[in-house]
Design an enzyme around this catalytic site. Structure first.
Site, short mmCIF file in Angstrom:
data_model
loop_
_atom_site.label_atom_id
_atom_site.label_comp_id
_atom_site.label_asym_id
_atom_site.label_seq_id
_atom_site.Cartn_x
_atom_site.Cartn_y
_atom_site.Cartn_z
CD GLU A 1 2.44 10.07 -1.11
OE1 GLU A 1 3.48 9.40 -0.96
OE2 GLU A 1 1.31 9.64 -0.85
CD GLU B 1 -2.03 2.15 1.60
OE1 GLU B 1 -1.52 3.02 0.85
OE2 GLU B 1 -2.40 2.36 2.76
CB CYS C 1 -1.32 6.94 1.33
SG CYS C 1 -2.50 6.03 2.32
P1 NAI Z 1 9.42 4.66 4.09
O1 NAI Z 1 8.77 3.86 3.03
O2 NAI Z 1 10.91 4.73 4.10
O3 NAI Z 1 8.98 4.10 5.54
C1 NAI Z 1 7.84 3.32 5.78
C2 NAI Z 1 8.22 2.10 6.62
O4 NAI Z 1 9.11 1.28 5.88
C3 NAI Z 1 8.95 2.43 7.92
O5 NAI Z 1 8.54 1.53 8.90
C4 NAI Z 1 10.39 2.21 7.55
O6 NAI Z 1 11.21 1.93 8.65
C5 NAI Z 1 10.31 1.04 6.63
N1 NAI Z 1 11.42 0.89 5.69
C6 NAI Z 1 12.24 1.86 5.20
N2 NAI Z 1 13.13 1.32 4.34
C7 NAI Z 1 12.88 -0.01 4.29
C8 NAI Z 1 13.45 -1.11 3.57
N3 NAI Z 1 14.48 -0.94 2.73
N4 NAI Z 1 12.91 -2.34 3.73
C9 NAI Z 1 11.85 -2.53 4.56
N5 NAI Z 1 11.29 -1.54 5.26
C10 NAI Z 1 11.78 -0.29 5.14
O7 NAI Z 1 8.79 6.11 4.06
P2 NAI Z 1 9.42 7.46 4.67
O8 NAI Z 1 10.86 7.54 4.29
O9 NAI Z 1 9.09 7.53 6.08
O10 NAI Z 1 8.58 8.56 3.89
C11 NAI Z 1 8.96 8.96 2.58
C12 NAI Z 1 7.73 9.26 1.75
O11 NAI Z 1 6.99 8.08 1.54
C13 NAI Z 1 6.75 10.23 2.39
O12 NAI Z 1 7.13 11.55 2.19
C14 NAI Z 1 5.49 9.86 1.66
O13 NAI Z 1 5.46 10.51 0.42
C15 NAI Z 1 5.61 8.37 1.46
N6 NAI Z 1 4.87 7.61 2.48
C16 NAI Z 1 3.68 7.04 2.16
C17 NAI Z 1 2.93 6.39 3.12
C18 NAI Z 1 1.62 5.77 2.82
O14 NAI Z 1 0.76 5.73 3.69
N7 NAI Z 1 1.42 5.20 1.65
C19 NAI Z 1 3.38 6.33 4.50
C20 NAI Z 1 4.67 6.90 4.75
C21 NAI Z 1 5.36 7.53 3.76
#
Ligand code: NAI
Ligand code: MG
Length: 498
Positions: free
Chosen positions: A406, A275, A309
């Site tokens: 986004e 997601e 999101c």
């Molecule tokens: P991210 O995708 O890095 O983090 C989300 C989760 O994934 C966290 O728990 C993080 O620790 C984990 N994660 C990070 N790298 C990983 C890897 N290589 N393998 C497995 N898990 C990993 O998102 P981030 O850096 O916090 O936010 C960046 C952008 O992503 C935001 O500005 C937004 O645009 C988007 N985002 C979208 C979300 C949604 O609800 N679809 C939620 C959060 C961020």
């Protein structure tokens, strides 16, 4: 002087005439929450020290104050958690009578309700979202998800008739920081209902509600190892994804990380649901009730500081009502109260992290540089903490970064259209496809638009409404798989054809 004149002359100092109608501060008390100085990892039903020996500090983004020391789980810790989950799966949970599984889920739901104030305050402290939202949206919906899936636990044969549903095994679940407790509920409730066990990793900036949830699991007397919560950053997430004994990965987060996970899992046979991000169009036709639409626009983009999101971040307004809608919107934006997340009058809280604030700031600058017109209402921000003033861009071309990427912040881009066809074309002109909104008085137009919009969720004359019974998920780069509803069980069951 007559009596009346004397009366009037005395009035100003007796009862000053009000010139400003400000809200008095209405802070929610935070002493209901007991935060420990440090937390371990919740593995096999108890907190254990991280073998990695590594820790980091989690903070309150509204005050930039430290809240607690959090464990950074390493490879060996992930392995320990997965083994605990496998053990619990093989030795009890998967074979438990489904009606017994349901009882645990009902208990968890009830406990979340009982402790709702505590969870709401903690969620706002650690994540920066207004208490009004954590109290009225996040926590009640999290409880509702457990109630909903508790109901399915002993009815899986009815959800999948003649398909003999079996649990998948150990689920690795990775969640983001925008709805920490709610995303935990979305992940854990269907997994347990279907008889799986779980290793869940909350986001690094918002681990506290997941750690408090461990106490709910203890109260519910959930058997040890059925749910394991390990904290840490992306490195921990990556270890969980590549662990050979995990059967299924469920991820919510950035498209970038989602793609990396998909590459990593290709050919392993592990199941995956993603997601990811969105860039939703919120489409307003000239026959829409405009005041309601403006409320929906505001809710669509400024709810949860725009860290959503499915946020309605691209407003598409029919040309004939463009001026009126923008004028009404700006007037409404000026009434939004930005500030202390724990204040019950706050509409827009703190940005979740410094990193996210930097991303928003950079994208907003790109909008200005590319030639869009920016509007921000006058707004006094607290001195400390991470804040961003609710922003709207007009004069936006579809090619601008603010119309394409986004932003994940309180920033709206306004575009116009003339015909329904043009609205569809512009709405679908994005690599994402998570959600959309349609505002019109015409029922037939709602149905016609919903059919042609490439979005997993289409809201009509409302926005950002959630219900555990209704599936949620994306098209294209917004990911695949559904959460919520009967569809949300599917990723957690193996189906035999009868
Ligand atoms: P991210 O995708 O890095 O983090 C989300 C989760 O994934 C966290 O728990 C993080 O620790 C984990 N994660 C990070 N790298 C990983 C890897 N290589 N393998 C497995 N898990 C990993 O998102 P981030 O850096 O916090 O936010 C960046 C952008 O992503 C935001 O500005 C937004 O645009 C988007 N985002 C979208 C979300 C949604 O609800 N679809 C939620 C959060 C961020
Ligand atoms: Mg990241």
């Amino acid at each position: 002087m007559t009596k009346e004149k004397r009366e009037i002359a005395r009035r100003p100092d007796k009862a000053p005439i009000a010139t400003a109608w400000d809200y008095a501060p209405a802070p929610e008390a935070r002493d209901i929450v007991k935060i420990q100085e440090r937390y371990g990892l919740f593995i096999g039903g108890k907190f254990v020290e991280p073998g990695s020996g590594e820790r980091y500090t989690t903070i309150d983004p509204a005050r930039e104050e430290p809240l607690s020391e959090i464990a950074q789980a390493g490879k060996a810790d992930v392995d320990r958690a997965v083994r605990a989950a496998r053990d619990a799966f093989a030795n009890g949970w998967s074979g438990l009578r489904p009606s017994e599984r349901a009882k645990y889920l009902f208990r968890i739901a009830r406990l979340l309700q009982e402790r709702s104030r505590e969870f709401a305050v903690l969620e706002s402290l650690n994540g920066g979202k207004p208490i009004r939202e954590s109290r009225d949206v996040d926590v009640p919906l999290a409880a509702a998800h457990f109630f909903y899936y508790a109901g399915w636990a002993d009815k899986l044969e009815y959800a999948f008739p003649n398909r003999k549903p079996r649990p998948v095994g150990v689920a690795g679940q990775i969640i983001p920081w925008n709805f920490p407790l709610l995303m935990l509920a979305w992940k854990i409730a269907p997994a347990l209902a279907a008889g799986n066990t779980v290793v869940l990793k909350p986001a690094e900036t918002t681990p506290l509600s997941a750690l408090l949830f461990c106490d709910v699991l203890r109260q519910a007397e959930l058997p040890p190892g059925v749910v394991n919560i390990i904290t840490g950053d992306g490195r921990t997430g990556a270890e969980l994804v590549s662990h050979p004994d995990v059967d299924k990965i469920a991820f919510t987060g950035s498209t970038e990380v989602g793609k990396a996970i998909q590459r990593n899992l290709a050919g392993t046979g592990k199941r995956l649901t993603l997601e990811l991000g969105g860039k939703a169009a919120n489409i307003v036709f000239d026959d829409a009730p405009l005041d309601q639409a403006v409320e929906g626009i505001v809710n669509g983009i400024y709810f949860n500081q725009g860290h959503v999101c499915c946020a309605g971040s691209r407003l598409l307004v029919q040309e004939s009502i463009y001026e009126t809608v923008v004028a009404k919107l700006k007037r409404r934006m000026a009434t939004l109260r930005v500030g202390d997340p724990l204040d019950k009058n706050t509409d827009v809280g703190a940005i979740n992290s410094k990193q996210q604030l930097e991303k928003i700031t950079a994208l907003v600058q790109s909008g200005v540089d590319e030639g869009a017109e920016i509007y921000q209402p006058p707004c006094k921000l607290p001195e400390r903490g991470y804040w961003f003033v609710p922003t709207v861009f007009t004069n936006v071309a579809q090619s601008y970064r603010i119309a394409q990427e986004e932003i994940f912040g309180p920033v709206l881009s306004v575009l116009t259209f003339r015909t329904p066809d043009e609205a569809i074309e512009k709405a679908n002109n994005t690599p994402y496809g998570l959600s959309a909104g349609v505002w019109t008085e015409k029922g037939s137009r709602i149905l016609a638009m919903a059919q042609r919009l490439r979005a997993g969720v289409v809201w009509a004359n409302t926005y950002n409404r959630f219900d555990p019974a209704s599936p949620f998920g994306g098209y294209k780069e917004s990911g695949f798989g559904r959460e919520g509803g009967r569809h949300g069980l599917e990723p957690y069951v193996v189906l035999d054809d009868a």
